[in-house]
Write a protein that holds these residues in place. Structure first.
Motif, PDB file in Angstrom:
ATOM      1  N   THR A   1      44.692  41.982  35.436  1.00 37.20           N
ATOM      2  CA  THR A   1      44.526  41.425  36.946  1.00 37.20           C
ATOM      3  C   THR A   1      46.118  41.181  37.245  1.00 37.20           C
ATOM      4  N   GLY A   2      46.837  40.829  36.386  1.00 38.81           N
ATOM      5  CA  GLY A   2      48.574  40.751  36.633  1.00 38.81           C
ATOM      6  C   GLY A   2      48.913  42.118  37.143  1.00 38.81           C
ATOM      7  N   LEU A   3      48.883  43.241  36.372  1.00 38.57           N
ATOM      8  CA  LEU A   3      49.059  44.336  37.018  1.00 38.57           C
ATOM      9  C   LEU A   3      48.566  44.915  38.400  1.00 38.57           C
ATOM     10  N   VAL A   4      47.129  44.553  38.524  1.00 40.56           N
ATOM     11  CA  VAL A   4      46.411  44.852  39.835  1.00 40.56           C
ATOM     12  C   VAL A   4      47.315  44.107  40.949  1.00 40.56           C
ATOM     13  N   THR A   5      47.764  42.680  40.563  1.00 41.45           N
ATOM     14  CA  THR A   5      48.240  41.749  41.466  1.00 41.45           C
ATOM     15  C   THR A   5      49.703  42.562  42.007  1.00 41.45           C
ATOM     16  N   ALA A   6      50.474  42.819  40.945  1.00 39.98           N
ATOM     17  CA  ALA A   6      51.872  43.172  41.144  1.00 39.98           C
ATOM     18  C   ALA A   6      51.588  44.647  41.991  1.00 39.98           C
ATOM     19  N   ALA A   7      50.778  45.558  41.935  1.00 39.50           N
ATOM     20  CA  ALA A   7      50.598  46.636  42.464  1.00 39.50           C
ATOM     21  C   ALA A   7      50.084  46.445  43.926  1.00 39.50           C
ATOM     22  N   THR A   8      49.070  45.611  44.059  1.00 39.25           N
ATOM     23  CA  THR A   8      48.338  45.532  45.358  1.00 39.25           C
ATOM     24  C   THR A   8      48.524  44.362  46.079  1.00 39.25           C
ATOM     25  N   GLY A   9      48.778  43.357  45.578  1.00 44.18           N
ATOM     26  CA  GLY A   9      48.741  41.836  46.329  1.00 44.18           C
ATOM     27  C   GLY A   9      47.468  41.186  45.961  1.00 44.18           C
ATOM     28  N   VAL A  10      46.473  41.834  45.584  1.00 39.71           N
ATOM     29  CA  VAL A  10      45.301  41.404  45.578  1.00 39.71           C
ATOM     30  C   VAL A  10      44.956  41.057  44.043  1.00 39.71           C
ATOM     31  N   PHE A  11      44.419  39.695  43.812  1.00 39.03           N
ATOM     32  CA  PHE A  11      44.142  39.101  42.557  1.00 39.03           C
ATOM     33  C   PHE A  11      42.538  38.815  42.274  1.00 39.03           C
ATOM     34  N   VAL A  12      41.894  39.463  42.631  1.00 41.15           N
ATOM     35  CA  VAL A  12      40.488  39.225  42.496  1.00 41.15           C
ATOM     36  C   VAL A  12      39.774  40.265  41.230  1.00 41.15           C
ATOM     37  N   MET A  13      40.340  41.389  41.026  1.00 42.83           N
ATOM     38  CA  MET A  13      39.880  42.463  40.154  1.00 42.83           C
ATOM     39  C   MET A  13      40.720  42.479  38.866  1.00 42.83           C
ATOM     40  N   PRO A  14      40.443  42.454  37.353  1.00 43.88           N
ATOM     41  CA  PRO A  14      38.830  42.110  37.171  1.00 43.88           C
ATOM     42  C   PRO A  14      38.851  40.699  36.765  1.00 43.88           C
ATOM     43  N   ALA A  15      39.818  39.722  37.386  1.00 39.67           N
ATOM     44  CA  ALA A  15      39.376  38.242  37.204  1.00 39.67           C
ATOM     45  C   ALA A  15      38.108  37.710  37.626  1.00 39.67           C
ATOM     46  N   VAL A  16      37.717  37.996  38.704  1.00 41.91           N
ATOM     47  CA  VAL A  16      36.392  37.326  39.362  1.00 41.91           C
ATOM     48  C   VAL A  16      35.357  37.695  38.652  1.00 41.91           C
ATOM     49  N   PRO A  17      34.948  39.134  38.257  1.00 43.53           N
ATOM     50  CA  PRO A  17      33.763  39.405  37.663  1.00 43.53           C
ATOM     51  C   PRO A  17      33.858  38.685  36.286  1.00 43.53           C
ATOM     52  N   TYR A  18      34.977  38.737  35.812  1.00 40.54           N
ATOM     53  CA  TYR A  18      35.199  37.895  34.184  1.00 40.54           C
ATOM     54  C   TYR A  18      34.708  36.759  34.487  1.00 40.54           C
ATOM     55  N   LEU A  19      35.353  35.719  35.338  1.00 44.28           N
ATOM     56  CA  LEU A  19      34.810  34.378  35.562  1.00 44.28           C
ATOM     57  C   LEU A  19      33.283  34.246  35.780  1.00 44.28           C
ATOM     58  N   GLN A  20      32.777  35.233  36.795  1.00 46.72           N
ATOM     59  CA  GLN A  20      31.489  34.783  36.981  1.00 46.72           C
ATOM     60  C   GLN A  20      30.655  35.218  35.598  1.00 46.72           C
ATOM     61  N   GLY A  21      30.988  36.040  34.998  1.00 47.04           N
ATOM     62  CA  GLY A  21      30.323  36.318  33.606  1.00 47.04           C
ATOM     63  C   GLY A  21      30.340  35.392  32.462  1.00 47.04           C
ATOM     64  N   LEU A  22      31.245  34.190  32.751  1.00 51.71           N
ATOM     65  CA  LEU A  22      31.307  33.142  31.657  1.00 51.71           C
ATOM     66  C   LEU A  22      30.027  32.343  31.732  1.00 51.71           C
ATOM     67  N   GLY A  23      29.243  32.212  32.654  1.00 52.19           N
ATOM     68  CA  GLY A  23      28.231  31.204  32.881  1.00 52.19           C
ATOM     69  C   GLY A  23      28.363  30.007  33.196  1.00 52.19           C
ATOM     70  N   LEU A  24      29.483  29.856  33.869  1.00 54.06           N
ATOM     71  CA  LEU A  24      30.009  28.321  34.313  1.00 54.06           C
ATOM     72  C   LEU A  24      28.898  28.048  35.342  1.00 54.06           C
ATOM     73  N   ALA A  25      28.739  26.612  35.460  1.00 53.96           N
ATOM     74  CA  ALA A  25      28.122  26.154  36.422  1.00 53.96           C
ATOM     75  C   ALA A  25      28.673  26.109  37.849  1.00 53.96           C
ATOM     76  N   ARG A  26      28.289  26.151  38.742  1.00 54.21           N
ATOM     77  CA  ARG A  26      28.664  26.747  40.215  1.00 54.21           C
ATOM     78  C   ARG A  26      29.886  25.811  40.689  1.00 54.21           C
ATOM     79  N   ASP A  27      30.009  24.485  40.310  1.00 53.17           N
ATOM     80  CA  ASP A  27      31.475  23.588  40.867  1.00 53.17           C
ATOM     81  C   ASP A  27      32.274  24.115  39.636  1.00 53.17           C
ATOM     82  N   ALA A  28      32.126  24.322  38.568  1.00 54.84           N
ATOM     83  CA  ALA A  28      33.170  24.908  37.452  1.00 54.84           C
ATOM     84  C   ALA A  28      33.736  26.040  37.790  1.00 54.84           C
ATOM     85  N   LEU A  29      32.787  26.909  38.422  1.00 51.89           N
ATOM     86  CA  LEU A  29      32.932  28.221  38.670  1.00 51.89           C
ATOM     87  C   LEU A  29      34.142  28.403  39.730  1.00 51.89           C
TER      88      LEU A  29
END
Length: 247
Positions: A138-166
Motif C-alpha cells: 500500500t505504501g509503494l502504491v501511495t508513493a507512486a500514485t497518491g492513492v492509498f486504497v489498494m491493497p489496504a481496503v480489501p485486506y481490512l474488509q477481509g478481517l471480519g471487523l464489525a461495521r463501526d470497527a471497519l
C-alpha cells in the motif's frame, strides 16, 4: 493560484467530499482521479493532504475501540509508512506519463473490486506476516500514485471487523497513509507552504460536499450510488491509463 485553478480544485473536492458523505469513503481517491485530469499526480497528491487528514481524523474519532485496533493493525500501519517513504525515495521524482498510467491502473483495480463486491477472507493465523506485506505494498502504491486504497481496503474488509470497527480501521489506515504521503512529499520539496495553503483551501469545498452527501445518504439508494461511483471511477481510471496515448 488563478481563478480557473481554484474553480477546478473546488469542484474536485466538492465531488470527492460528496462521495465520502454518501458512502463513507473515497475522498482522496476521487480527488486524485478528478484532479489528475488537469494536473500531474504529484501536484494532486499535495492538494489532498489537509482535506484527507481532517476528514480521516473525523472518521477515526467516531469509532468505538481505537486502542484495540492500534494493537491489531500497527504492523500494517508501520509498513505503510515505511513503504511510502521508501517508494518516495526510490521512485523517480517526476514519474511523468507512467505516474498517470499507474494512477489509472490503481483506480481501475479499486473500481472493479467494488463493482464485483470482491471480498477477501483473512484467517487470523496469517495476519502476522500478511499485515506488513499489505502495508508495504500500500505504501509503494501511495508513493507512486497518491492513492492509498489498494491493497489496504480489501485486506481490512477481509478481517471480519464489525461495521463501526471497519470504518474506524479505514480511517486509521488512511490517516497513516496521509501522514506518510505528506512526509514523503515534504522531503522531496513537493509540499511547500504554498501547496499547504492550497490544500487548506481545498478543505472548505471538501467539507461542504461531505455535509451535502451525508444529508442525501438516507434519501437515495446507497447500493445504486455505489455502483455509479465505481463505474465513474473506472472510467476516470481508464482515461488516466490511456491519457499518454490520447494526447
Amino acid at each position: 493560484m488563478d481563478i480557473a485553478f481554484l474553480l477546478a480544485v473546488g469542484a474536485s473536492f466538492i465531488i470527492a467530499g460528496f462521495v465520502k458523505g454518501v458512502v463513507g469513503l473515497g475522498l482522496p481517491t476521487v480527488a486524485m482521479a478528478t484532479l489528475s485530469l488537469v494536473m500531474a499526480p504529484v501536484q494532486a497528491a499535495a492538494l489532498l493532504i489537509v482535506p484527507s487528514m481532517v476528514t480521516n481524523l473525523w472518521q477515526l474519532a467516531a469509532g468505538p475501540g481505537l486502542r484495540a485496533l492500534l494493537r491489531r493493525l500497527w504492523p500494517m500501519l508501520a509498513a505503510v509508512v515505511a513503504g511510502t517513504l521508501t517508494g518516495g525515495a526510490l521512485l523517480p521524482k517526476d514519474g511523468g506519463v507512467w505516474a498517470v498510467v499507474a494512477l489509472g491502473a490503481a483506480l481501475m483495480l479499486y473500481a472493479l473490486a467494488g463493482l464485483f463486491s470482491l471480498q477477501l477472507r483473512v484467517p487470523a493465523r496469517h495476519e502476522a506476516w500478511l499485515a506488513p506485506v499489505v502495508g508495504a505494498a500500500t505504501g509503494l502504491v501511495t508513493a507512486a500514485t497518491g492513492v492509498f486504497v489498494m491493497p489496504a481496503v480489501p485486506y481490512l474488509q477481509g478481517l471480519g471487523l464489525a461495521r463501526d470497527a471497519l470504518v474506524q480501521a479505514l480511517g486509521l489506515a488512511f490517516t497513516a497513509s496521509t501522514i506518510a504521503l505528506a512526509a514523503s512529499l515534504a522531503l522531496h520539496g513537493d509540499f511547500s507552504l504554498g501547496a499547504a495553503g492550497a490544500s487548506a483551501y481545498a478543505l472548505l469545498p471538501a467539507l461542504a460536499g461531505m455535509l451535502a452527501g451525508q444529508w442525501l445518504r438516507g434519501r437515495i439508494s446507497q447500493e445504486l450510488f455505489r455502483k455509479c461511483f465505481f463505474i465513474g471511477l473506472f472510467a476516470l481510471g481508464l482515461h488516466s491509463a490511456l491519457k499518454p496515448w490520447l494526447a
